[in-house]
Structure formats: C-alpha cells, structure tokens
Design a protein around this motif. Structure first.
Motif, short mmCIF file in Angstrom:
data_model
loop_
_atom_site.label_atom_id
_atom_site.label_comp_id
_atom_site.label_asym_id
_atom_site.label_seq_id
_atom_site.Cartn_x
_atom_site.Cartn_y
_atom_site.Cartn_z
N GLU A 1 58.56 -5.41 26.26
CA GLU A 1 57.42 -5.84 25.43
C GLU A 1 56.38 -6.55 26.29
OE1 GLU A 1 60.25 -6.41 21.57
OE2 GLU A 1 58.92 -8.09 22.08
N GLU B 1 54.11 -4.43 28.52
CA GLU B 1 52.98 -3.68 27.95
C GLU B 1 51.64 -4.29 28.37
OE1 GLU B 1 53.80 -3.34 23.77
OE2 GLU B 1 55.42 -1.91 24.11
N ARG C 1 57.73 1.90 20.09
CA ARG C 1 56.55 1.12 20.50
C ARG C 1 55.49 2.01 21.15
NH1 ARG C 1 57.52 -4.13 20.41
NH2 ARG C 1 55.74 -4.50 21.78
#
Ligand code: SF4
Ligand code: SF4
Lengths: 390, 457
Positions: free
Chosen positions: B437, B440, B304
C-alpha cells in the motif's frame, strides 16, 4: 627489489596481517597481479605469463556495509564479504579478476564484480558440473578460451614449454604443502591448524616461487622449534566450505583438540593432487581442475552407467579420501563446517555424515555466518563433541 | 436497496483450467504407468531431458512441481520438517527439502506413496534425471536422493557462460557441441539402462511438440504487452507447468490447449478486456519465484489495481527459426532448433541500431541493463515486486543489482518482499500488504518522474 627480512612462520604472520603487502611491492616494480576467486581459475596460466595470481578472500572481522546493495543477505556471506572488500577498494591493486562457475552465487558475483568493482581485466571460466567425458572435453575448450583471453590481456603467448614449466612450479608447491601436512601426522602435530591456515592463505597471496621458498623455510623451522603445539586428546579433521581466517580453528584449538587435517579450500583441497604433465598441458590441467579437485560443486558418482545405484559404494567412491586422511593423520573426530547459505556443501552434509557413520568416525556439523562474533555458541557444541569422542 | 455485487479481483482465463488439469493428471498417469511396470523418472525441470525421455517411453514426473503443488495445498510443512530431521540445513531449496522429506517417508513405507501425499503422490523413481542448468540445487538435491533410492542419477550437463564470455567468438559453437555430445551420452545411458534403442522419429515428434508449445507461449506473452494486460501472472504460472512439467502428456494436447489460450488472450486484446476486474492502475512485473503457498496475495493486490503483466522466471524465449534441412544428425537438429546464441538473440531482440550498443555494454561492464531490463521497458511496468527467497540463491542473488539499475535507468521502483516458495512461515501477508500500500505512493511519484523525463510510459 624489496628483500623480506622475516622468514618462516614470522614472515607468514607478517603477510597474514597485511596480505597484499608483497604483491603491492611487485606491482610497484611493474608486475601484473590477477585476483582469482576460489580454486577453479587456472593459476598456472597466470604464472606462465609472469603474472602473479592472488587469491581473493573476504574479511570475516569486518562488517559488510557496501555489498548489501548488490547481494542480498540470503546468499553466501563469504562472497558478500569478498564483494564488500572489492567495493571498499581493498582490491584496487588488482589488474584483473578471474572467477569461475563455482556455485550459483559465485557465478552471479562474477558479473556483479565486473559491473561494480571494475577491475580492468575480467574473465569467468564456465567450469562444467560433472566429470562426464563430455564435460572433460568441454573443460579443455573452456580453458583454451581462457588462455587466449589471458594472452590478449598480457600481450604475449603462453607456449607449451612455459605452461609446462609453470605446472611443474605449482606442483612443487603442492608437494611442499603435502610435506608440511606430513608434519601434522605427529602427535602433537608440529604445526597447528591455525598456523596451517595462515600459511596457505599467505602462499596464495605471493608468487608461487616465493611461496615455495617460504614453505621450505617453514618446514625446516617447525621440525626444530621448541614452541610446537601441545599434545591434546582430540585430533580433528575439519571438512567443509571456505574457511579463510583462523577464528574457528583457534576456537577449536583453544579446547582439548588439535586440528591435524582438513578438507577445505584454504587448506589441503587445492594441493593434494598434482597436475599431470601431459603432451598438451591443457589435458592435465582439465583433469586436475574438473576431476581431481574434490569439491562438492562437482557431481561425481561411482558409475554413471550402472543400472542400480549402491549408495554406500557411491559414498566410498566420493569420500574414501576422508577415511584415508583420518587414518593417516590419526584423526578421531570430524568437524563438518559450512558457512550459512552454501548450497553445495549443505546438500553434502548428510551424505558425509552417512559416510562417517559407516567408517565409525564421529562427526559434528557446525553452520556459521562468517563472523567472529557468532562463534561463541559453537564453542559449547564443540566442547560437547569433544566430550563424546573422549 | 440494490446490493453491490463485488466481482473477484482476477479475471482468470478459461483456457487455463484445461491446461492446468493436464499437469494435475501427471501424477495419476505416473502412478498407473508405474503399476504397469513402465519406468518412471523423476526429472529436474530443464529444457533438454523431457522430449528424450518421452521418446524413450519413460514416464516423467517433476519433484520441483510436486513440491510447489504440496505448498499450494499447504501440505509441504511435514515434508520440510522431515528433511530437517534428516540433517538438511533449513536454508536449502524448499522444493528440494520437501522432496527429501517425501522420499524419506517413502522409504519408511517400503517404497509406497505416503498416504498424506496430495494429488496421488509421486511414484517411486526408476531413474533420476538432474540438471546442471539454472542452479546448484538441481544436481546436489538429486545426488542426495541416493540416500533413499537405488535409482541411477544422470546429471544432464549444460553450459552456463556469463554474458561477456557468451559473446566471445567460439563460445556458442563450443557450447553447442558440448550439448550435442552430452545429449548423445545421455541417450547411450538411457539405451543401456532401458535395454532398447532410441526411435529418432519419436524424438522429432516430442521435440517438435515442445518447440511448438514454446512458440505459442512466447506469442501469448507478446500479447500481454497490451493495455490493459489481458493475462495475469497467476494464469501464466498456472499454465507454465503444462509446458515445463509436461510429464508424459501428448504434446499435441498441450499445443492445442496453448492455441486455445492464445485465441482467448487475443480476443481479450481485441476487445480491451483486462486480466483484472479493476481498472489497471499499476502494471507490475514479478521478479523471482512464486510464493506458491500464498498466491492469493496477488489477488489482494489486483483488488488495488495491480496487474502483473510479466515475470522474470519461466518465460519462454523467442523461437529459433533456422534452416536445418542439411543437418542429418537428429541430436544436432534437436539442439540447434532450440539453442540460440546470445549474440543472435540480442540482434533479433534489439535490431540493428541498438544491438551493437547492447553487445558493447556487455563487453565493457559484464552485463547490460538494456538486456536485463528489457521486459520492464517492453511491458511498460510501473513497479516490480522482488521476491527475495531465503531458500533460493539462483533466483535471489541478482535481484539487488536489478532493482538498482531499474530505478537508475527507467525510474521504475521495486518493492522487496521477503518470503519463500514453500515455507509459509517466512512470508507475512499482512505486513507485505501494508508495504505494498505504501509503495503505491512511490510508484505514483516515479510515474511523474518518467513523464517529466519524456519516457513512453
Ligand atoms: S562457500 Fe559455498 S556458496 Fe560460498 S563461494 Fe564457496 S561454494 Fe559458493
Ligand atoms: S532455482 Fe531455486 S527454487 Fe528452483 S530448484 Fe533451484 S534452488 Fe530450488
């Protein structure tokens, strides 16, 4: 000057319920109060400067709400609670805070306390971890540095004569505590485990001389009082990490057991060895704090230089005092207890159990999370243990 | 139709493999040496013992490293369970518990290496060298091993003053003398035990080797400040073992391996090559100890665009440059070459303008955010992962304050991941990835905040 109206155990109960009461009065009279964490800070030096040493403890009856931000839940709940109390302003009356390298978290807490609670004077004593000769010398140096910092704070010097006088006063307290513990040798004991804990907690919250007077009152009171503890089947020795309030002991004593002896630090641990009077008082103090206090935070061995280790002999060197306690206080069982996340005591548990097996003394290990609510399941285990020891 | 070839998220350093192999050899070398009757020491990682033991021809193996190796191969579980049946509380250090379980198995097998032990296992120790440095587990755990082995235990003392007391005049010199005297006593212990004298030239050789290894590691870490960062935390962890758990490996081999790594990392910096095969979206620090059993979690994050550019544990300190030509005592030389005062470290790291502020801050508050957060500023991190371990107090207790200060001062947010170094059951990779996630957005937000406030990154 405020005169205490209650005496003996009634005074203990009063101060147990409002521990800072007396030091707040003294502070109003202009005295300086210094908090100390665990039993390694050299309180004699504070007394020598006419500063009142005040033991910093947690409160297992109160939820931790503020310390979460600074100490994660995976560390000693006692220390978390101490910090929580500090953050809630419960120690705002302190003029100073002295910590020592008792354990990893104790050491971290020192810095966190300084940063967050901001008690005016702050000092951390870097106590070594072994009883090597080098460590003993280092302890002397560390203590001298602490003495200097304390003198600078107080604006006066500690002379050898003053320090010696303070040591004698503290030794007097140690002797009086031992005298009180003597009364627990009787069957039934003249003073219960819960009363003992309260007494120790209270004498660590008032000036030593007042604590000595209080101990004298208690000793004469319990010798003659009618409502002494009942005779029970089990006479227990409690070993382990900090236990700074009575619920666990009360739970045990609500069953068919009396807690007649302990090896804990709001208990016998700081009082069972005197500080030797030496020409340079630091020598006696270093020996006492590094070597004589038997807390698992210090590494000891029978013979550091031996080519082979004899485990059982090693255990005897480290734990024979427990056998002495059991014999002299006629204990027929041992409760090993520790707060969760205490590493120093956690590693010690299997070894103490090995030793107890060797001397044929039954023991049970209880781990708790320093809350009152979590004691219920432990009660069933203690009951089971009492049945085993008959 | 062309098929898309997906590269691995991490761009691993080739020089890492050779260094890593040196550590893996440690157990085999230990086993062979033991068979030939050479003394084997189990040693707790710490800075002082290894060069001395190697100079005395003692073979050293590191249970702490061995436990992480067991965890990485997902073989630690049975040893942990065994420790529990031996009566050790489950919150104790995972390395320690795995080692206790291993030791109990060894006793059961009459001193033989358990057949289920990976990498050839650790041979039975002739001596145990523990340490008073870093954590309580280090010496309490080795003391516990007395239940299983009759090997003598030496706990090597080391001062651990808090920052404020470190800056108090006299502390550094007192602590230096403490170390010198303690190491002298340690050498006496070894000489008595092994029936031979220390060869001081050998100590100069092994300790100079150690210093050179640390210097190279430090230089490599400096290169990681580059954008994109050329070396990932996973590579750092893989090779730190070669320096910290060198075993009996020839220091010149490890120096050589680190030199090659330096060259490779430098090449990457000069050519703009990143440690991840994805655009470097987030520069991260890993705070705490590694989840050895689930390192591939970091690969998922690399996928990522998370590049772990620095970490809080095992980092080498800046080398000490000091003239010791007038110091004739080899132990004093040994100590002074490596033991730096906090005051001088601050002066060198912060320079004449900022250093007094750092010192003043420490004296006033007991701690300095400038000091504690320096790596985040130097490496220009966008976020940190705080690995809160159930079984390690030393690595976990300061994390909350750290994250608090970090957000406050540098506007860098922290992601808390709960887990363990050894125990797989305490880490939930799916849950953690979900949290990452979501994190972020937080990092993106604080990037803007920093920009608005005029921060360099
Ligand atoms: S109970 Fe254990 S962890 Fe807590 S302060 Fe005491 S020694 Fe440290
Ligand atoms: S630092 Fe933590 S993980 Fe490492 S040995 Fe100590 S307790 Fe174990």
């Amino acid at each position: 000057m405020v005169i205490a109206t209650k005496k003996g155990l009634a005074r203990v109960q009063e101060l147990y319920q409002d521990r800072p009461q007396r030091v707040k009065e003294l502070k109003a009279e202009g005295k300086k109060i210094i908090g100390y964490l665990c039993i390694y800070p050299v309180t004699e030096m504070m007394t020598a400067l006419d500063i009142v040493p005040y033991r910093v403890l947690g409160d297992m009856r109160e939820s931790i709400t503020k310390a979460d931000a600074y100490l994660p839940p995976v560390v000693c709940p006692f220390l978390r609670s101490c910090l929580d109390q500090g953050l809630k302003g419960k120690y705002d009356f302190l003029d100073g805070m002295v910590t020592s390298h008792i354990c990893d978290v104790g050491s971290s807490l020192s810095g966190i306390w300084h940063y967050t609670v901001k008690t005016p004077f702050h000092y951390n004593i870097d106590t070594p971890h072994t009883v090597h000769e080098t460590a003993l010398n280092q302890t002397k140096g560390v203590m001298k540095a602490f003495q200097k910092a304390l003198e600078d704070f107080a604006g006066k010097k500690i002379t050898n004569a003053k320090l010696k006088k303070a040591i004698i006063l503290h030794n007097e307290q140690r002797a009086l505590v031992r005298e009180a513990y003597e009364l627990k040798k009787q069957d039934p004991p003249l003073i219960s485990g819960a009363e003992t804990l309260k007494t120790i907690k209270v004498i660590q919250s008032i000036p030593v001389a007042e604590g000595n007077a209080l101990l004298r009152d208690i000793i004469s009171e319990v010798k003659t009082r009618k409502n002494k503890p009942a005779k029970k089947n089990a006479r227990l020795l409690v070993w382990g990490s900090i236990l700074d309030d009575t619920p666990l002991i009360e739970m045990i004593e609500s069953l068919d057991a009396n807690v007649v002896m302990d090896d804990t630090c709001v208990g016998s641990r700081p009082f069972f060895d005197d500080v030797k009077i030496t020409p340079d008082p630091i020598d006696g103090l270093a020996q006492h704090y590094l070597v004589d206090i038997k807390c698992p935070r210090t590494f000891r061995a029978r013979d550091f230089y031996a080519a082979k280790k004899n485990y059982m002999e090693d255990l005897k060197t480290r734990f024979s005092y427990l056998s002495d306690y059991a014999r002299e206080w006629k204990a027929n069982g041992v409760i090993l207890q520790s707060v969760r996340y205490c590493d120093t005591h956690g590693y010690e548990v299997p070894q103490v159990r090995d030793y107890l097996r060797e001397i044929d003394l039954p023991g049970i290990y209880l781990e708790h999370d320093y809350t009152v609510g979590a004691l219920a399941p432990l009660k069933t285990r203690v009951q089971g243990f009492l049945e085993i020891i008959g | 139709m062309t098929q898309e070839v997906k590269t691995r998220p991490l761009n691993r350093l080739k020089s890492m493999y050779a260094l890593r192999a040196e550590v893996d050899k440690m157990y085999q070398v230990g086993g062979e040496a033991k068979a030939k009757g050479r003394p084997v020491a189990w040693v707790m990682l710490e800075g002082w013992a290894n060069p001395i033991l190697n100079a005395m021809d003692v073979i050293t193996v590191y249970p702490e490293n061995y436990s992480s190796l067991c965890a990485a191969q997902k073989l630690a579980g049975p040893f942990l369970e065994r420790a529990e049946t031996e009566g050790y509380p489950t919150h104790l250090c995972g390395y320690a518990r795995a080692c206790v379980g291993y030791s109990a198995r060894m006793v059961e097998l009459d001193g033989q290496i358990p057949p289920e032990a990976p990498a050839g296992g650790m041979p039975r120790p002739n001596l145990l060298i523990s340490s008073a440095e870093v954590c309580d587990a280090r010496f309490k755990w080795f003391q516990s091993l007395g239940r299983y082995f009759d090997a003598p235990v030496w706990t090597l003392e080391s001062p651990s003053p808090n920052a404020r007391e470190s800056l108090t005049p006299g502390t550094y010199e007192r602590n230096t003398q403490f170390l010198i005297n303690e190491i002298r006593q340690f050498v006496v212990f070894l000489e008595k035990l092994l029936g031979k004298k220390m060869e001081w030239d050998k100590l100069d050789f092994t300790s100079d080797g150690t210093n050179e290894i640390n210097r190279l590691r430090w230089e490599i870490n400096q290169l990681r400040k580059a954008r994109p960062c050329p070396m990932h935390t996973r590579d750092f962890w893989s090779v730190m073992s070669a320096a910290l758990y060198r075993g009996a490996a020839d220091p010149t081999v490890i120096v050589d391996g680190n030199q090659k790594m330096y060259d490779e990392v430098k090449y990457r910096v000069d050519h703009g090559i990143a440690a991840i095969n994805r655009p470097e979206k987030y520069r991260m620090s890993f705070e705490g100890l590694a989840p050895w059993h689930s390192l591939s979690f970091l690969d998922d994050l690399a996928d990522r665009g998370w590049n772990f550019v620095c970490e809080s544990a095992y980092s080498p300190g800046r080398p000490v440059v000091i003239d010791l030509s007038k110091v004739s005592d080899p132990i004093e030389r040994y100590v002074r070459k490596r033991y730096r005062s906090l005051a001088s470290a601050i002066e060198i790291e912060f320079g004449p303008e900022e250093a007094p502020k750092v010192k003043e801050e420490i004296m006033r508050e007991g701690t300095s955010y400038r000091l504690r957060l320096k790596h985040i500023r130097d490496y220009q991190c966008d976020g940190v992962v705080l690995h809160v371990l159930l079984s390690c107090r030393a690595a976990s207790s300061g994390l909350s304050l750290f994250s608090d200060q970090l957000l406050d001062v540098y506007k860098v947010p922290s992601l808390i991941i709960e887990g363990d170094i050894i125990d797989t059951s305490l880490f939930n990779p799916v849950e953690s990835l979900k949290k990452a996630e979501a994190f972020e957005d937080t990092m993106d937000h604080y990037k803007k905040v920093r920009k608005n406030l005029g921060f360099e990154w």
